[in-house]
Scaffold this motif. Structure first.
Motif, PDB file in Angstrom:
ATOM      1  N   UNK A 297      53.197  33.617  34.393  1.00  0.00           N
ATOM      2  CA  UNK A 297      52.291  34.726  34.116  1.00  0.00           C
ATOM      3  C   UNK A 297      50.706  34.088  33.818  1.00  0.00           C
ATOM      4  N   UNK A 298      50.711  32.934  33.119  1.00  0.00           N
ATOM      5  CA  UNK A 298      49.474  32.574  32.801  1.00  0.00           C
ATOM      6  C   UNK A 298      48.775  31.953  34.322  1.00  0.00           C
ATOM      7  N   UNK A 299      49.373  31.575  35.170  1.00  0.00           N
ATOM      8  CA  UNK A 299      49.095  30.977  36.470  1.00  0.00           C
ATOM      9  C   UNK A 299      48.159  31.977  37.190  1.00  0.00           C
ATOM     10  N   UNK A 300      48.614  33.430  37.014  1.00  0.00           N
ATOM     11  CA  UNK A 300      48.144  34.488  37.738  1.00  0.00           C
ATOM     12  C   UNK A 300      46.907  35.033  37.321  1.00  0.00           C
ATOM     13  N   UNK A 301      46.287  34.558  36.264  1.00  0.00           N
ATOM     14  CA  UNK A 301      45.144  35.216  35.801  1.00  0.00           C
ATOM     15  C   UNK A 301      43.843  34.531  36.574  1.00  0.00           C
ATOM     16  N   UNK A 302      43.301  35.575  37.015  1.00  0.00           N
ATOM     17  CA  UNK A 302      41.931  34.950  37.714  1.00  0.00           C
ATOM     18  C   UNK A 302      41.913  35.828  39.050  1.00  0.00           C
ATOM     19  N   UNK A 303      40.800  35.886  39.716  1.00  0.00           N
ATOM     20  CA  UNK A 303      40.307  36.674  40.969  1.00  0.00           C
ATOM     21  C   UNK A 303      41.281  36.013  42.175  1.00  0.00           C
ATOM     22  N   UNK A 304      41.957  36.994  42.668  1.00  0.00           N
ATOM     23  CA  UNK A 304      42.737  36.865  43.908  1.00  0.00           C
ATOM     24  C   UNK A 304      44.092  36.729  43.467  1.00  0.00           C
ATOM     25  N   UNK A 305      44.427  36.926  42.183  1.00  0.00           N
ATOM     26  CA  UNK A 305      45.835  36.495  41.809  1.00  0.00           C
ATOM     27  C   UNK A 305      46.159  37.949  41.080  1.00  0.00           C
ATOM     28  N   UNK A 306      45.446  39.015  41.495  1.00  0.00           N
ATOM     29  CA  UNK A 306      45.815  40.130  40.625  1.00  0.00           C
ATOM     30  C   UNK A 306      47.209  40.888  41.023  1.00  0.00           C
ATOM     31  N   UNK A 307      47.495  40.863  42.323  1.00  0.00           N
ATOM     32  CA  UNK A 307      49.051  41.301  42.632  1.00  0.00           C
ATOM     33  C   UNK A 307      49.985  40.398  41.940  1.00  0.00           C
ATOM     34  N   UNK A 308      49.827  39.244  42.106  1.00  0.00           N
ATOM     35  CA  UNK A 308      50.984  38.427  41.372  1.00  0.00           C
ATOM     36  C   UNK A 308      51.215  38.730  39.966  1.00  0.00           C
ATOM     37  N   UNK A 309      50.016  38.809  39.404  1.00  0.00           N
ATOM     38  CA  UNK A 309      50.145  38.946  37.790  1.00  0.00           C
ATOM     39  C   UNK A 309      50.727  40.375  37.697  1.00  0.00           C
ATOM     40  N   UNK A 310      50.303  41.523  38.236  1.00  0.00           N
ATOM     41  CA  UNK A 310      50.802  42.859  38.234  1.00  0.00           C
ATOM     42  C   UNK A 310      52.424  42.572  38.334  1.00  0.00           C
ATOM     43  N   UNK A 311      52.894  42.108  39.558  1.00  0.00           N
ATOM     44  CA  UNK A 311      54.170  42.089  39.851  1.00  0.00           C
ATOM     45  C   UNK A 311      55.080  41.264  38.741  1.00  0.00           C
ATOM     46  N   UNK A 312      54.587  40.237  38.114  1.00  0.00           N
ATOM     47  CA  UNK A 312      55.129  39.797  37.101  1.00  0.00           C
ATOM     48  C   UNK A 312      55.208  40.665  35.851  1.00  0.00           C
ATOM     49  N   UNK A 313      54.031  40.946  35.457  1.00  0.00           N
ATOM     50  CA  UNK A 313      53.954  41.877  34.389  1.00  0.00           C
ATOM     51  C   UNK A 313      54.755  43.341  34.221  1.00  0.00           C
ATOM     52  N   UNK A 314      54.889  43.856  35.412  1.00  0.00           N
ATOM     53  CA  UNK A 314      55.894  45.162  35.447  1.00  0.00           C
ATOM     54  C   UNK A 314      57.160  44.736  34.982  1.00  0.00           C
ATOM     55  N   UNK A 315      57.745  43.714  35.715  1.00  0.00           N
ATOM     56  CA  UNK A 315      59.241  43.416  35.209  1.00  0.00           C
ATOM     57  C   UNK A 315      59.302  42.987  33.588  1.00  0.00           C
ATOM     58  N   UNK A 316      58.275  42.158  33.293  1.00  0.00           N
ATOM     59  CA  UNK A 316      58.503  41.652  31.839  1.00  0.00           C
ATOM     60  C   UNK A 316      58.049  42.979  30.934  1.00  0.00           C
TER      61      UNK A 316
END
Length: 846
Positions: free
Chosen positions: A667-686
């Motif tokens: 999750x911390x690696x997905x912070x920043x521009x261009x990574x929003x979908x990856x962050x959202x994908x992990x966040x919804x399951x967590x």
């Protein structure tokens, strides 16, 4: 010999030609074992074509490496546009010329396509998908008993939208008796020997022995031995040339063709206006196989000498006969050129065989180093990661010995890409760095531009966009026009991954430039990168459009690596749409350690693992582990996120939060521009696991709404995207009983057993009294748990249908059927089709 019991097949061919005359062309497949009468049937049909359509004839050869586009060279009218296109290097011009040739009433016959080179298969696939709008008939003959599961003809046949299949059967006892001039009783021994195979029958009859020969080979050789010595020697000379011998070559080898008169009268050969040929390939092989080795080598040498008198000899034939003659000097001269030509035409299987011959005979380390670099790319396009890295490493070793820093830098650059593709990431970076450093002072800017591009490709694929962007921009500044498309592709991708969607403009410009420059690899690379970005950023309509363009492109080429990636995008779209069984079957190649190894596996394995989780498959644990290993070795964020999200989903479905460890760590690696979908994908399951994650700026709405607690809003967003499973999960999360019941219906329809079970438990907890039971996992008639499609395929397998027959029946590709059959055998726990048929009988009697 009289043509017997082929009236139905001839009528079908006549009907197909009549339909073609109205503009509704088609492909007719004439298939069966060697000697069953395919050629005789086609020959009889050809006589019926006169006055109705133009006839174009070609044949594929059983050479060491088949002639590139050989049957089209046979069929091309001399001096016409197709002949001109074949003389050039523009693949699209060949496709266009073939279609133009068939734009008037025509019949194109290509015999023995099981021996076709890759480039010919590409053309046939291209034409076969378009012939329905042409006044033309394409007739292809092949031996279906020579098509193993991985035979390259299989996917071509599977890609044809509609075909007419003719499978000539063995002759009846009555027909055998008629050919033998006896009765069914007196011909019983002949029928037992030949099984009704027409060629075997005619050879045995023509041998004239009072007793039936022990083998058909004996019959062929007996007929040959009965010829006068000059005719027999001429026959032996022709026997070392696979397929037909054109008249000019035959005259060069034999002088006066009248020496063949006795062999022609004996029915062993046929003389046509353009060629001399054995009446059947099996007869040629019988004569060739009986030759003493020294005699055979001398005959090959004679053919080689005759071929080399031509200013532009067919190099595939030259190499074949040079190998047969044991002439290493001729191989060293001609095999490298033939190999490069085959690779340039996309005939990678042929190129591999030719490169092996060339490397065995070329004398200098310089020549071997160059060939190894070419060989590395040929293995790459053939989806052979170990072969590619081995060839690339050998090229570097040879360049190090030679001591030329510029050539060494080029070899290191090539090796870097092969190592990256094999997921040897550290070694790839070392090789790329060495290449750039070796070339910084080079006078010629092209090698340095190539090295910078190669390192940029690796870095951008590792999500080290800023570093990769710097490399490709410097490469562009060096002004090498031929390398500009690749630099533009990765500049555009780096920009987009850094948060600037306008990077797409660079990729579009790269594809347009590559088309102008005729750089087919760069065209496909541009499309593949667009597809990766559209998938990463959920631009699904655009993804469908570019996948369709990619599919049209790979259908016209034989680039296995590219084709596998295209298939993975198609299957991932099907998985998202809820076509799970189909997607699972199509992605099974990812589990083949050879075929699905390396970077290609990252496109298939995460989706396979996620499907296993959602379907409650016993394979889920193993598939998650396999997919994670591949994703981690790739060091690329998208596949790691996809697998980690599937693990977190498994944690949600099983109540085991420990399974979400990778998701938490990523999750911390997905912070920043261009990574929003990856962050959202992990966040919804967590979030579903009860962890403290929240909405964030730039979070896509389908994720953000759920994270805010607006699950009905999230469900609506997923419905707009066309993702039924995600929509159902949000309906379930809403805790509204009516919405939850709607979600349950979707989950049951998808076969999402774990999520459906969880939903039923939640509904009961909320006091809902009438919770639908849902479909039973198995039925009395299907205790093996096969899907409906798998049960249908099992029934066809049990009936004796081949995978090609099943594909035609169910309108699927042969490759998809291959995967379905493998899945059925695995579920049944059997190893063969016969055992599968027995298992079906047990299921039906249970």
């Amino acid at each position: 010999m009289e043509l017997l019991e082929r009236e139905r097949e001839l009528a079908d061919l006549d009907a197909a030609l009549d339909a073609a005359a109205t503009g509704a062309g088609e492909v007719v497949l004439v298939h069966g074992e060697a000697g069953i009468g395919k050629t005789s049937l086609v020959r009889a049909f050809r006589r019926r074509v006169a006055g109705r359509a133009r006839l174009h004839l070609g044949a594929c050869d059983d050479l060491l490496s088949p002639r590139t586009l050989g049957p089209l060279r046979d069929a091309a009218p001399r001096g016409g546009p197709l002949a001109a296109a074949l003389a050039g290097t523009d693949r699209d011009a060949v496709y266009d010329a073939v279609l133009d040739l068939l734009a008037e009433p025509s019949v194109l016959v290509v015999e023995d396509v099981h021996w076709a080179d890759d480039a010919t298969l590409d053309v046939l696939r291209h034409v076969g998908r378009r012939v329905a709008d042409l006044p033309a008939l394409v007739v292809l003959t092949y031996r279906d008993d020579e098509l193993g599961p991985d035979h390259p003809l299989r996917p071509v046949l599977g890609a044809l939208p509609a075909v007419r299949r003719l499978a000539p059967s063995a002759l009846s006892r009555e027909a055998v008796a008629r050919l033998a001039g006896g009765t069914t009783a007196t011909s019983a021994g002949l029928y037992r020997l030949t099984g009704g195979n027409p060629f075997f029958v005619t050879e045995a009859v023509a041998a004239g022995a009072e007793a039936v020969p022990a083998t058909v080979v004996d019959a062929v050789l007996a007929r040959a031995r009965a010829l006068p010595v000059p005719a027999r020697e001429a026959l032996e000379q022709l026997a070392v040339v696979p397929s037909g011998v054109d008249l000019a070559l035959a005259r060069a080898l034999l002088g006066d063709l009248s020496v063949l008169a006795d062999a022609e009268r004996a029915g062993m050969i046929e003389i046509h206006p353009r060629a001399v040929a054995f009446r059947h390939e099996l007869a040629r092989r019988a004569v060739d196989g009986a030759l003493p080795v020294a005699r055979r080598m001398g005959l090959h040498a004679a053919v080689l000498a005759a071929l080399l008198t031509d200013d532009e000899p067919d190099l595939a034939r030259v190499v074949h006969h040079a190998a047969g003659a044991g002439d290493d000097a001729a191989l060293a001269r001609h095999a490298p050129t033939a190999a490069k030509a085959a690779a340039a035409a996309g005939s990678h299987r042929q190129a591999l065989a030719l490169f092996r011959e060339a490397l065995r005979t070329v004398p200098t380390a310089e020549e071997r180093a160059e060939l190894q670099e070419h060989l590395a790319w040929t293995h790459f396009h053939s989806n052979d990661r170990p072969g590619a890295t081995a060839a690339g490493a050998e090229a570097v070793r040879l360049r190090e010995e030679l001591g030329d820093p510029v050539r060494l830098g080029q070899a290191l650059s090539t090796l870097a890409l092969q190592l990256w593709a094999a997921l040897a990431i550290d070694e790839a970076l070392v090789s790329a760095d060495r290449a750039v450093e070796a070339l910084r002072g080079a006078a010629d800017p092209e090698p340095l531009a190539y090295a910078l591009n190669c390192r940029g490709v690796v870095l951008v694929n590792l999500d080290r966009e800023a570093e990769g962007l710097a490399d490709v921009e410097v490469a562009m500044e060096l002004g090498v026009e031929s390398l500009r498309p690749l630099a533009l592709i990765y500049r555009g991708r780096a920009r987009w991954q850094l948060g600037d969607p306008a990077g797409r403009e660079d990729i579009d410009a790269a594809i347009a430039l590559a088309e102008r420059l005729g750089r087919s690899d760069d065209i496909m690379t541009g499309y593949l990168n667009l597809a990766s970005l559209f998938s990463r950023y959920a631009r699904y309509e655009e993804l469908r459009e570019v996948v369709a363009r990619m599919r049209a492109y790979v259908d016209a080429t034989e680039y296995t690596t590219h084709a596998r990636v295209v298939e993975s995008f198609e299957s991932r779209l099907k998985a998202q749409e809820g076509r799970w069984a189909e997607a699972d079957a199509e992605l099974r190649w990812g589990l083949d350690g050879q075929e699905g190894g390396g970077m290609v596996g990252r496109h298939a394995l995460p989706t396979l693992a996620r499907l296993a989780v959602r379907r409650g498959s016993e394979e889920a644990v193993d598939l998650l582990a396999t997919a994670w290993t591949n994703a981690e070795e790739s060091r690329a964020l998208p596949p790691q996120v996809e697998v980690a999200a599937a693990e977190a989903e498994q944690a949600w479905l099983t109540g085991n939060p420990d399974l979400a460890a990778h998701a938490r760590a990523l999750l911390p690696r997905t912070v920043g521009p261009g990574r929003e979908r990856e962050r959202g994908e992990l966040a919804r399951w967590l979030h579903r696991l009860g962890e403290p994650v929240e909405d964030f700026p730039g979070c896509p709405e389908e994720f953000a709404a759920g994270l805010r607690g607006d699950h009905l809003g999230a469900a609506a967003a997923w419905e707009r995207i066309g993702a039924p499973y995600e929509r159902a999960c949000e309906l379930v999360d809403s805790q509204d009983p009516a919405a939850m019941l709607d979600g349950l219906v979707i989950l049951d329809e998808l076969g999402a057993r774990p999520a459906a079970a969880l939903t039923r438990a939640r509904l009961r907890e909320r006091g809902v009294e009438r919770v639908p039971r849902g479909p039973q996992q198995t039925t009395r008639a299907n205790p093996a748990g096969l899907t409906g499609r798998q049960l249908e395929i099992l029934q066809l397998v049990a009936s004796g249908a081949t995978n090609a027959d099943i594909a035609a029946r169910l309108v699927l590709s042969v490759r998809t059927v291959d995967h379905h059959v493998s899945a059925v055998l695995q579920k049944l726990g059997v190893a063969s089709r016969r055992d599968a048929a027995a298992a079906l009988a047990e299921l039906e009697s249970a």
